[in-house]
Design an enzyme around this catalytic site. Structure first.
Site, mmCIF file in Angstrom:
data_model
loop_
_atom_site.group_PDB
_atom_site.id
_atom_site.type_symbol
_atom_site.label_atom_id
_atom_site.label_comp_id
_atom_site.label_asym_id
_atom_site.label_seq_id
_atom_site.Cartn_x
_atom_site.Cartn_y
_atom_site.Cartn_z
ATOM 1 C CD GLU A 1 -1.804 1.150 -3.877
ATOM 2 O OE1 GLU A 1 -1.544 0.152 -3.166
ATOM 3 O OE2 GLU A 1 -2.948 1.571 -4.046
ATOM 4 C CD GLU B 1 0.205 1.357 -10.055
ATOM 5 O OE1 GLU B 1 0.368 0.567 -9.104
ATOM 6 O OE2 GLU B 1 -0.755 1.278 -10.845
ATOM 7 C CB CYS C 1 -4.863 -2.852 0.257
ATOM 8 S SG CYS C 1 -3.415 -1.873 -0.110
ATOM 9 C CB SER D 1 -2.837 0.263 -7.548
ATOM 10 O OG SER D 1 -1.526 -0.201 -7.303
ATOM 11 C CE LYS E 1 -6.121 -8.828 2.424
ATOM 12 N NZ LYS E 1 -5.280 -8.325 1.317
ATOM 13 C CD GLU F 1 -5.214 -10.605 -1.642
ATOM 14 O OE1 GLU F 1 -5.880 -10.180 -0.677
ATOM 15 O OE2 GLU F 1 -4.160 -10.086 -2.021
ATOM 16 C CD GLU G 1 -4.795 -13.998 -10.054
ATOM 17 O OE1 GLU G 1 -5.278 -15.139 -10.259
ATOM 18 O OE2 GLU G 1 -5.491 -13.013 -9.762
ATOM 19 C CB CYS H 1 -8.649 -4.061 7.927
ATOM 20 S SG CYS H 1 -8.128 -3.642 6.279
#
Lengths: 110, 419
Positions: free
Chosen positions: B154, B157, B179, B199, B238, B241, B246, B384
């Site tokens: 990241e 990037e 994230c 990102s 999560k 996620e 994908e 978190c």
């Protein structure tokens, strides 16, 4: 338990106070929750400063091994071809379902 | 349903299901006292009163970011978790043909100890690794390692985006971090026009899943099809996620199961492990070792600080002597900072936690008025460490005062409805 006159008035006073101050009390309670979070946050920064011997990602020897220019698994470096295949992603527009709900009369904050 | 660290949980292991159709949190109408605390903590308004009595429900999964802030703030334990893989993980740990890999997030080690009587925030990283080993995980790999990988990807990037400005087809600035799964779903749902600013990097766990089944399999000579990856998170979102269709770049499902801090504590207790007597142990090499930059991912502002520790050195060509970049550390709200980098100039950054705050920064970007290069967003206030999957603050449930206030509010509202 028998409630006497004095106790009854006292209880009424508390009740009225809580009702009026309810909003502020909730704010105080939220602030207390942040203190709880603050304790966990402090512990994280203490561990960063005292427990972890290496403090920058690029100095991690296992990161150096992963990105090693000669024989590393990601030898092209960060954002290389293999990185893009395994470690990068794309995003999906998910707005239509919420738009449909709003058209049905549901209200959301955004 | 069973109680897991004070939270009712449905144990099921959905597979091949569109996660958009699942309720990861929902209100048990029989326990709801109509106090409205959940609604105050829900940024999107997905949880709302559904009848005149004020009973609350998550009205549709599409509007719910799965953050679980409603759950950890409910004073009546009325909100349950809808998805839990604990039973399946116990089975996989017993199966000799399955290689079970642990992948705990940074913030887990700052919450887990609380379930075993330790004071709030106690660091138990070493005991956590030992407990995972005793539970029978074959590889004690750690998501902190891929937090370091995330910084490499990241950060690179971001540097690329800054350098390509003015060129044709340049990716836009500011770059948003990606994230936090609650934030990612939020951007996809409410700000889809800003997706080019996100990102393209997966989150650390999104990186560790595929690395475990490719690089990890190669390094340990393990057939990838035997590997079962368990993501251990301070977070309910999560779970969503991990189920994204994908997330299958390794040739298999990258993440087979996701549990949170409370569920790990439940597993340790169920297995009869005396957590407090465990020695401090390290993770397994290759995908285990990490740095301070990785562990601060648990705090709001942590990803930013970790990324700046890389960006400073790459952009300036100089060594960063003091890695503490305290200006970006954020307790609540929005924090902005100008970071001066020699031989480059000023890097303008913003950090926000809480989606109401995120929306303010998003509106600025949408209006073309955002001066920042890099914006970090976390869904949960404080980051978190305060995730929806962390042990519940005992004050919230234990405080008679707080629940009294809630009850009075309830009566007050009920009277208003009737009048």
């Amino acid at each position: 338990m028998k409630l006497n006159r004095r106790g009854f008035i006292k209880a009424c006073g508390f009740m009225a106070g809580y009702t009026v101050l309810g909003l502020n009390m909730t704010k105080v309670a939220v602030a207390a929750t942040m203190d709880f979070v603050g304790l966990r946050q402090k512990s994280v920064y203490d561990a960063d400063a005292k427990i972890y011997k290496i403090r920058k990602s690029q100095d991690n020897p296992m990161i150096k091994k992963l990105y090693n220019r000669e024989d590393g698994f990601l030898h092209e470096g960060p954002c290389g071809h293999m990185s893009h295949h395994l470690l990068h992603t794309h995003y999906v527009d998910r707005s239509s379902r919420v738009t449909a709900l709003k058209e049905k009369g549901y209200k959301f904050n955004f | 349903m069973k109680p897991i660290e004070g939270v009712m949980t449905q144990t099921n292991a959905p597979r091949g299901i569109d996660p958009d159709s699942l309720f990861f949190v929902q209100v048990d109408a029989t326990k709801c006292e109509a106090c409205g605390t959940c609604e105050e903590h829900c940024a999107t308004g997905a949880i709302q009163s559904i009848n005149e009595e004020g009973i609350h429900q998550v009205v549709d999964p599409a509007a719910c970011m799965n953050c679980g802030q409603c759950l950890v703030n409910c004073p009546y334990d009325a909100i349950y978790e809808g998805v839990s893989y604990v039973d399946e993980i116990f089975e996989k740990l017993k199966d000799p043909n399955t290689i079970v890999v642990s992948m705990p997030a940074p913030a887990v080690r700052y919450g887990l100890g609380e379930c075993f009587g330790a004071p709030t925030g106690t660091y138990v990283g070493g005991q956590m690794h030992a407990a995972l080993r005793q539970l029978g995980f074959n590889y004690i790999w750690d998501n902190e390692f891929t937090a370091d990988v995330t910084i490499m990807e990241e950060g690179t990037e971001l540097i690329q985006r800054v350098k390509e400005q003015g060129q044709k087809d340049a990716r836009p600035l500011p770059q948003f971090t990606s994230c936090c799964p609650g934030w990612v779903k939020f951007a996809e749902t409410f700000y889809p026009d800003l997706l080019p600013n996100m990102s393209s990097c997966k989150s650390p766990i999104g990186m560790l899943g595929p690395l475990a089944k490719t690089y990890g399999a190669e390094e340990t000579h393990t057939p990838a099809q035997k590997i079962y990856t368990v993501s251990i998170m301070p977070c309910i979102a999560k779970k969503y996620e991990g189920m994204r269709p994908e997330m299958a770049d390794s040739g298999f499902r990258d993440i087979d199961a996701t549990i949170d801090t409370r569920e790990l504590a439940y597993m340790i207790k169920t297995a009869g492990i005396d957590f407090n007597a465990l020695p401090s142990q390290g993770p397994d090499p290759i995908l285990g070792d990490s740095t301070g930059a990785a562990t601060i991912f648990g705090n709001s502002g942590g990803v930013m600080e970790a990324a700046l520790r890389l960006a400073y050195e790459v952009l300036s060509g100089q060594k960063l002597n003091n890695p503490d970049i305290k200006v970006v550390r954020t307790h609540e709200g929005i924090n902005t900072a100008d970071v001066k980098v020699p031989n480059f100039g000023t890097v303008k950054v913003a950090v926000a936690s809480g989606l109401q705050n995120a929306a303010k920064l998003c509106d600025e970007v949408r209006a073309g008025k955002s001066p920042y290069h890099f914006i970090e967003i976390m869904t949960c206030p404080g980051g978190c460490v305060n995730g929806g999957g962390q042990p519940v603050d005992p004050e919230i449930r234990a405080s008679l005062f707080r629940s009294t206030v809630a009850q009075i509010n309830k009566r007050f509202r009920a009277r208003r409805v009737g009048a």
